[in-house]
Motif scaffolding. Structure first.
Motif, PDB file in Angstrom:
ATOM      1  N   GLY A  37       0.794  -1.213   0.000  1.00 28.69           N
ATOM      2  CA  GLY A  37       0.000   0.000   0.000  1.00 28.69           C
ATOM      3  C   GLY A  37       0.829   1.267   0.000  1.00 28.69           C
ATOM      4  O   GLY A  37       0.276   2.369   0.033  1.00 28.69           O
ATOM      5  N   LYS A  38       2.156   1.108  -0.047  1.00 29.02           N
ATOM      6  CA  LYS A  38       3.066   2.250  -0.092  1.00 29.02           C
ATOM      7  C   LYS A  38       3.911   2.159  -1.350  1.00 29.02           C
ATOM      8  O   LYS A  38       4.644   1.179  -1.551  1.00 29.02           O
ATOM      9  CB  LYS A  38       3.965   2.271   1.145  1.00 29.02           C
ATOM     10  CG  LYS A  38       3.196   2.444   2.447  1.00 29.02           C
ATOM     11  CD  LYS A  38       4.128   2.426   3.652  1.00 29.02           C
ATOM     12  CE  LYS A  38       3.336   2.604   4.948  1.00 29.02           C
ATOM     13  NZ  LYS A  38       4.216   2.530   6.145  1.00 29.02           N
ATOM     14  N   GLU A  39       3.808   3.163  -2.192  1.00 29.78           N
ATOM     15  CA  GLU A  39       4.512   3.135  -3.475  1.00 29.78           C
ATOM     16  C   GLU A  39       6.013   2.955  -3.295  1.00 29.78           C
ATOM     17  O   GLU A  39       6.648   2.184  -4.036  1.00 29.78           O
ATOM     18  CB  GLU A  39       4.225   4.412  -4.269  1.00 29.78           C
ATOM     19  CG  GLU A  39       4.892   4.420  -5.642  1.00 29.78           C
ATOM     20  CD  GLU A  39       4.552   5.649  -6.464  1.00 29.78           C
ATOM     21  OE1 GLU A  39       4.874   5.658  -7.664  1.00 29.78           O
ATOM     22  OE2 GLU A  39       3.956   6.592  -5.906  1.00 29.78           O
ATOM     23  N   GLN A  70      -6.418   0.732  -1.309  1.00 30.58           N
ATOM     24  CA  GLN A  70      -4.987   1.033  -1.226  1.00 30.58           C
ATOM     25  C   GLN A  70      -4.146  -0.222  -1.416  1.00 30.58           C
ATOM     26  O   GLN A  70      -3.162  -0.217  -2.145  1.00 30.58           O
ATOM     27  CB  GLN A  70      -4.678   1.675   0.134  1.00 30.58           C
ATOM     28  CG  GLN A  70      -3.256   2.177   0.297  1.00 30.58           C
ATOM     29  CD  GLN A  70      -3.031   3.520  -0.382  1.00 30.58           C
ATOM     30  OE1 GLN A  70      -3.984   4.148  -0.856  1.00 30.58           O
ATOM     31  NE2 GLN A  70      -1.795   3.955  -0.441  1.00 30.58           N
ATOM     32  N   ASP A 108     -11.180   2.699   1.759  1.00 31.49           N
ATOM     33  CA  ASP A 108      -9.910   3.288   1.324  1.00 31.49           C
ATOM     34  C   ASP A 108      -8.738   2.338   1.559  1.00 31.49           C
ATOM     35  O   ASP A 108      -7.857   2.195   0.700  1.00 31.49           O
ATOM     36  CB  ASP A 108      -9.659   4.612   2.047  1.00 31.49           C
ATOM     37  CG  ASP A 108     -10.621   5.710   1.607  1.00 31.49           C
ATOM     38  OD1 ASP A 108     -11.269   5.543   0.559  1.00 31.49           O
ATOM     39  OD2 ASP A 108     -10.715   6.729   2.319  1.00 31.49           O
ATOM     40  N   LEU A 109      -8.723   1.668   2.708  1.00 29.91           N
ATOM     41  CA  LEU A 109      -7.644   0.728   2.999  1.00 29.91           C
ATOM     42  C   LEU A 109      -7.638  -0.433   2.013  1.00 29.91           C
ATOM     43  O   LEU A 109      -6.587  -0.833   1.507  1.00 29.91           O
ATOM     44  CB  LEU A 109      -7.793   0.195   4.429  1.00 29.91           C
ATOM     45  CG  LEU A 109      -6.796  -0.892   4.855  1.00 29.91           C
ATOM     46  CD1 LEU A 109      -5.379  -0.348   4.850  1.00 29.91           C
ATOM     47  CD2 LEU A 109      -7.174  -1.454   6.224  1.00 29.91           C
ATOM     48  N   SER A 127     -12.587  -3.797  -5.460  1.00 29.41           N
ATOM     49  CA  SER A 127     -11.139  -3.736  -5.705  1.00 29.41           C
ATOM     50  C   SER A 127     -10.703  -4.815  -6.679  1.00 29.41           C
ATOM     51  O   SER A 127      -9.864  -4.576  -7.558  1.00 29.41           O
ATOM     52  CB  SER A 127     -10.373  -3.861  -4.383  1.00 29.41           C
ATOM     53  OG  SER A 127     -10.434  -5.172  -3.841  1.00 29.41           O
ATOM     54  N   LYS A 159      -4.594  -0.221  -5.683  1.00 29.13           N
ATOM     55  CA  LYS A 159      -3.480   0.684  -5.903  1.00 29.13           C
ATOM     56  C   LYS A 159      -2.148  -0.052  -5.766  1.00 29.13           C
ATOM     57  O   LYS A 159      -1.206   0.196  -6.525  1.00 29.13           O
ATOM     58  CB  LYS A 159      -3.541   1.868  -4.928  1.00 29.13           C
ATOM     59  CG  LYS A 159      -2.566   2.987  -5.271  1.00 29.13           C
ATOM     60  CD  LYS A 159      -2.693   4.169  -4.314  1.00 29.13           C
ATOM     61  CE  LYS A 159      -3.915   5.005  -4.618  1.00 29.13           C
ATOM     62  NZ  LYS A 159      -3.944   6.260  -3.798  1.00 29.13           N
ATOM     63  N   GLY A 160      -2.059  -0.989  -4.820  1.00 28.10           N
ATOM     64  CA  GLY A 160      -0.835  -1.761  -4.668  1.00 28.10           C
ATOM     65  C   GLY A 160      -0.504  -2.578  -5.907  1.00 28.10           C
ATOM     66  O   GLY A 160       0.663  -2.716  -6.298  1.00 28.10           O
TER      67      GLY A 160
END
Length: 283
Positions: A68-70, A117, A113-114, A173, A121-122
């Motif tokens: 979840g963190k680019e 993410q 959102d989590l 998702s 998004k991951g």
């Protein structure tokens, strides 16, 4: 016998358990050097120890990353390239199913959102940095390696079917993963980069078993599965191996369902025995 992933480099997210664990071991069995990525470093390191004990001729790296963190995703891909010089297989497998995920009326915004993410998004970031790395893959004709690579994104059968036992954020998702994978497959096809989705059915993995925490919830799912049982993580890993290998060289943009027949069912069989998984699944 030469393995189907001999001399290739694979990165697997969520490598510490479930599908990621089984896929990492199977990829190593088939000759790949594997970068084991998990938010739980201890779990990734345990996977590395299993591989080292079984397949000492391949190399592994265990690394901690929150998909979840680019920056974490980029760092994991960079580590693969720095250590091995290339990236041939990217298995964007890590995901979550939050127990408080429900329907449009009750799912809280922070749960939505989590879930997006991590699960959507991951996967986008995993695809982004894998594509950048695969574009730079050196060609080694002596080893039969070529530019490009294979990206595999874990979606779900719920991206195809609606369910009356809602998990709205998770379902949305995973539907996004399907749509994104198809578009990336088309855009990057002529670069030799294949992008496919895996759509597992209900599996006997910690992720789903923790979510289906009562016998009634489990039976509610199984009644719709023609095979009458939960799938095993190794069964998904074997599908991932096909998509990772050159056996699937003409496959891109596919939604590969491995689901016990659930997405093909209108009604399920009555009175037939429920067979256990075949004993040949172990690797």
């Amino acid at each position: 016998m030469v393995g189907r992933l001999a001399n290739k480099v694979a990165l697997v997210t969520g490598a510490g358990s479930g599908i990621g664990l089984e896929s990492s071991i199977l990829f190593a069995q088939e000759g790949a050097n594997v970068v084991l990525v998990d938010i739980n470093l201890d779990a990734a390191e345990k996977t590395a120890k299993i591989i080292a004990s079984k397949y000492p001729n391949v190399r592994t790296i265990a690394t901690k990353a929150d998909v979840g963190k680019e920056a974490d995703v980029k760092a994991a891909v960079d580590k693969a390239v720095q250590e091995f010089g290339r990236l041939d297989v990217m298995f964007n497998n890590a995901g979550i199913m939050h127990p408080k995920d429900d329907d449009a009326l009750t799912t809280e915004e922070h749960i939505w959102d989590l879930t997006m993410q991590i699960n959507l998004k991951g996967v986008w970031w995993g695809c982004k940095y894998a594509i950048l790395a695969m574009r730079n893959n050196p060609t080694d004709e002596s080893k039969g390696l070529h530019t490009g690579g294979s990206i595999i994104n874990t979606a779900s059968f719920v991206a195809i079917l609606g369910a009356a036992t809602p998990q709205l954020a998770y379902t949305a998702s995973k539907g996004g993963v399907l749509a994104m994978s198809r578009e990336l497959a088309v855009v990057h096809a002529r670069e030799g980069i294949r992008v496919n989705s895996l759509c597992p059915g209900p599996l006997k993995t910690p992720l789903l078993m923790d979510f289906l925490d009562t016998p009634e919830k489990k039976e509610r799912r199984l009644v719709h599965v023609p095979m009458g049982r939960f799938g095993e993580a190794i069964e998904i890993a074997k599908a991932a191996l096909f998509l990772a290998s050159d056996d699937s060289s003409y496959v891109t943009g596919a939604d590969f369902t491995v689901d016990g027949g659930i997405t093909s069912a209108y009604v399920t069989p009555i009175g037939n025995p429920v067979l256990p998984p075949p004993t040949s699944l172990a690797v």
